[in-house]
Design a protein around this motif. Structure first.
Motif, mmCIF file in Angstrom:
data_model
loop_
_atom_site.group_PDB
_atom_site.id
_atom_site.type_symbol
_atom_site.label_atom_id
_atom_site.label_comp_id
_atom_site.label_asym_id
_atom_site.label_seq_id
_atom_site.Cartn_x
_atom_site.Cartn_y
_atom_site.Cartn_z
ATOM 1 N N GLN A 67 0.834 -1.199 0.000
ATOM 2 C CA GLN A 67 0.000 0.000 0.000
ATOM 3 C C GLN A 67 0.869 1.250 0.000
ATOM 4 O OE1 GLN A 67 -2.425 -0.719 3.561
ATOM 5 N NE2 GLN A 67 -4.204 -0.935 2.205
ATOM 6 N N ALA A 79 -3.634 3.988 -1.560
ATOM 7 C CA ALA A 79 -3.615 3.373 -2.888
ATOM 8 C C ALA A 79 -2.898 2.033 -2.818
ATOM 9 C CB ALA A 79 -2.887 4.283 -3.875
ATOM 10 N N GLU A 109 -7.869 3.043 -5.388
ATOM 11 C CA GLU A 109 -7.435 3.891 -4.274
ATOM 12 C C GLU A 109 -8.644 4.379 -3.498
ATOM 13 O OE1 GLU A 109 -4.599 6.872 -5.247
ATOM 14 O OE2 GLU A 109 -4.768 7.821 -3.285
HETATM 15 P P1 ATP Z 1 -11.494 -4.010 -1.698
HETATM 16 O O1 ATP Z 1 -12.896 -3.450 -1.482
HETATM 17 O O2 ATP Z 1 -11.101 -4.119 -3.145
HETATM 18 O O3 ATP Z 1 -11.206 -5.227 -0.904
HETATM 19 P P2 ATP Z 1 -10.671 -2.206 0.326
HETATM 20 O O4 ATP Z 1 -11.719 -1.145 0.226
HETATM 21 O O5 ATP Z 1 -10.744 -3.206 1.391
HETATM 22 O O6 ATP Z 1 -10.497 -2.923 -1.108
HETATM 23 P P3 ATP Z 1 -8.728 -0.469 1.434
HETATM 24 O O7 ATP Z 1 -8.765 -1.088 2.769
HETATM 25 O O8 ATP Z 1 -9.354 0.868 1.243
HETATM 26 O O9 ATP Z 1 -9.265 -1.496 0.352
HETATM 27 O O10 ATP Z 1 -7.212 -0.431 0.982
HETATM 28 C C1 ATP Z 1 -6.679 0.620 0.191
HETATM 29 C C2 ATP Z 1 -6.117 0.120 -1.130
HETATM 30 O O11 ATP Z 1 -5.277 -1.021 -0.922
HETATM 31 C C3 ATP Z 1 -7.179 -0.365 -2.110
HETATM 32 O O12 ATP Z 1 -7.716 0.714 -2.845
HETATM 33 C C4 ATP Z 1 -6.390 -1.286 -2.986
HETATM 34 O O13 ATP Z 1 -5.739 -0.571 -4.027
HETATM 35 C C5 ATP Z 1 -5.353 -1.868 -2.044
HETATM 36 N N1 ATP Z 1 -5.730 -3.225 -1.645
HETATM 37 C C6 ATP Z 1 -6.591 -3.573 -0.677
HETATM 38 N N2 ATP Z 1 -6.693 -4.911 -0.581
HETATM 39 C C7 ATP Z 1 -5.861 -5.417 -1.532
HETATM 40 C C8 ATP Z 1 -5.503 -6.729 -1.925
HETATM 41 N N3 ATP Z 1 -6.005 -7.786 -1.327
HETATM 42 N N4 ATP Z 1 -4.611 -6.893 -2.935
HETATM 43 C C9 ATP Z 1 -4.081 -5.814 -3.548
HETATM 44 N N5 ATP Z 1 -4.364 -4.549 -3.215
HETATM 45 C C10 ATP Z 1 -5.238 -4.334 -2.220
#
Ligand code: ATP
Length: 477
Positions: A237, A345, A304
């Motif tokens: 992240q 992001a 993001e």
């Molecule tokens: P999603 O709804 O896709 O599971 P999230 O809303 O849980 O994502 P956040 O907790 O807001 O995600 O995390 C911020 C960013 O981290 C996300 O926008 C995404 O780009 C990245 N991210 C989150 N989970 C993953 C994952 N399992 N693999 C890759 N990138 C991730």
């Protein structure tokens, strides 16, 4: 969801050394990936672009690099132990597991794409109610049943109940596995910033409003793990927490929304392929939240999140640690806990977005080619250098040019195969420029520089090559 284009991109990633399945020789490990020689360069470039834009370009943002392992109380304070759940549901026919909320979201998207706007609005309303329901799993389950949402892979309508699943990885610390030795791999980098908030304040010259930025690994035991590097169990992240006066958070939220959008556009993503997605039910800590989504070949997906996290995290850490998380406001002479706006992001998702956006096929002189049209700033290889022939001093001249460029840029020297094949290899790797040394070069006529996108070839004097490449990489050529 699958798509031919997405499959072609993942195949190219493996063939050209962008991304490999982790532990492939043992059959692979689900939802974990390794970056190969081209992938690691692409990822490093994205990381550096982000750091430059967030840390170096802002005098009020400092960087840190916190440990992945943190005190277990951190995750109690942050709410992750109690609330970091995803609602999962199994399709009994295919034995595949899905996120119940995503099934409904995809169903709404399908209705909209078929022009059934009114129906989509009704389902959307019921979805919001379900997410806010006291028994959210049950409410989601009834919605899936009443909308007759079918298994995406099997087409069947044979669901289990919806269950909540905590996504944190637990491990043991120390030599003896005792009762108190359980800890978690961090599921987000943000908490490393919150617990260091006072340290940064005390050791740097920042004053509110100010930000702390961090890039690092996070771990989530994801339920659905079938989308290549889009959803991984170990990922990176790029997060920034911006600390502001209470009451000014929505202003900061708007500022960071537009700055983050612009960053993606500057990296070569057309605005038409990006959209906002406002959270129906912001996370437990947020008073406003929006995602930037990109139109992947597998559909619109988040890359993001921009979240206004209130003073939730700092207040909880103050409560759980007993340490003051307030700052002193000289103007009013009072103490307060700052509010926080976060930009979060995914590094790997940004890489995947750039791979998807760069991938294209075209026909040149009757032959098809695959091109990765990366913006020069993120391209893994900047320049390919080739001697036309492996004789007459051409390789020596080509190596001298390679060495001169190598000090600043990632350059690839290649003397094997026909010149057409060498160009195609560089097109697939996404190198914006190729330089060829031919007989005319030996006679003082300079080198040929070929542009990957326009296919234009220009002659550049030997001594001008470094300046020409610099201009091209900065978008001035
Ligand atoms: P999603 O709804 O896709 O599971 P999230 O809303 O849980 O994502 P956040 O907790 O807001 O995600 O995390 C911020 C960013 O981290 C996300 O926008 C995404 O780009 C990245 N991210 C989150 N989970 C993953 C994952 N399992 N693999 C890759 N990138 C991730």
């Amino acid at each position: 969801m699958s798509s031919t284009r997405f499959d072609e991109i993942t195949a190219l990633c493996k063939r050209r050394g962008f991304v490999f399945q982790s532990s492939e020789i043992y059959g692979g490990l689900g939802a974990t990936y390794d970056y190969g020689p081209l992938g690691v360069e692409l990822k490093r470039n994205v990381r550096e672009q982000w750091w430059r834009d967030m840390v170096y370009a802002n005098k009020n943002i400092e960087g840190i690099d916190a440990a992945i392992l943190m005190h277990p109380r951190v995750w109690e304070a942050s709410g992750h132990v109690d609330a970091f759940h995803d609602p999962l549901i199994d399709d009994k026919a295919s034995k595949r597991r899905y996120r119940a909320d995503q099934l409904v979201e995809q169903h709404i998207d399908r209705l909209r794409s078929k022009g059934k706007t009114e129906r989509a609005d009704t389902v959307q309303k019921r979805f919001t109610e379900a997410l806010n329901a006291e028994d959210m799993p049950k409410a989601l389950h009834s919605l899936i049943l009443s909308e007759e949402i079918r298994g995406p892979d099997s087409g069947a309508f044979d669901w289990t109940d919806v269950r909540q699943f905590n996504m944190m990885f637990e491990t043991k610390v120390g030599a003896l596995a005792g009762e108190d030795s359980s800890i978690y791999l961090r599921p987000e980098t943000a908490q490393g910033i919150f617990v260091n908030f006072q340290n940064v304040l005390a050791t740097s010259r920042v004053q509110i409003p100010f930000g702390i930025a961090q890039i690092g690994k996070a771990f989530r035991n994801e339920i659905v793990a079938r989308q290549f590097i889009f959803r991984m169990r170990e990922f990176e992240q790029m997060e920034m927490q911006y600390f502001v006066h209470p009451g000014t958070q929505l202003e900061a939220y708007e500022l960071w929304r537009s700055r983050r959008w612009d960053w993606h556009v500057r990296n070569g993503i057309p605005a038409s392929k990006l959209r906002w997605h406002v959270h129906e039910k912001p996370a437990h800590y947020a008073d406003a939240a929006v995602d930037i989504q990109y139109e992947f070949p597998i559909g619109w997906q988040e890359i993001e999140g921009i979240h206004s996290r209130t003073d939730y995290d700092l207040s909880r850490h103050q409560e759980y640690s007993g340490k003051k998380m307030q700052i002193f406001d000289q103007a009013s002479g009072s103490r307060f806990i700052p509010y926080v706006v976060e930009t979060s992001a995914g590094l790997d998702r940004t890489v995947l977005m750039l791979l998807c956006e760069a991938y294209r096929k075209d026909v040149v002189e009757g032959r098809s080619r695959t091109v990765m049209a990366f913006a020069p700033s993120v391209a893994p290889i900047k320049v390919g250098v080739f001697p036309l022939l492996r004789k007459d001093g051409m390789p020596e001249r080509a190596r001298a040019i390679t060495d001169a460029l190598r000090r600043e840029w990632n350059v690839f020297y290649d003397e094997k195969g026909s010149i057409g094949k060498r160009y195609r290899r560089m097109d697939e790797a996404g190198a914006p420029l190729c330089i060829t040394i031919d007989r005319d070069t030996l006679e003082g006529e300079g080198v040929t520089v070929r542009n990957r996108d326009t296919l234009e070839q220009v002659r550049v004097a030997d001594g001008q090559v470094p300046a020409f490449v610099s201009d091209a990489m900065r978008g001035a050529a």
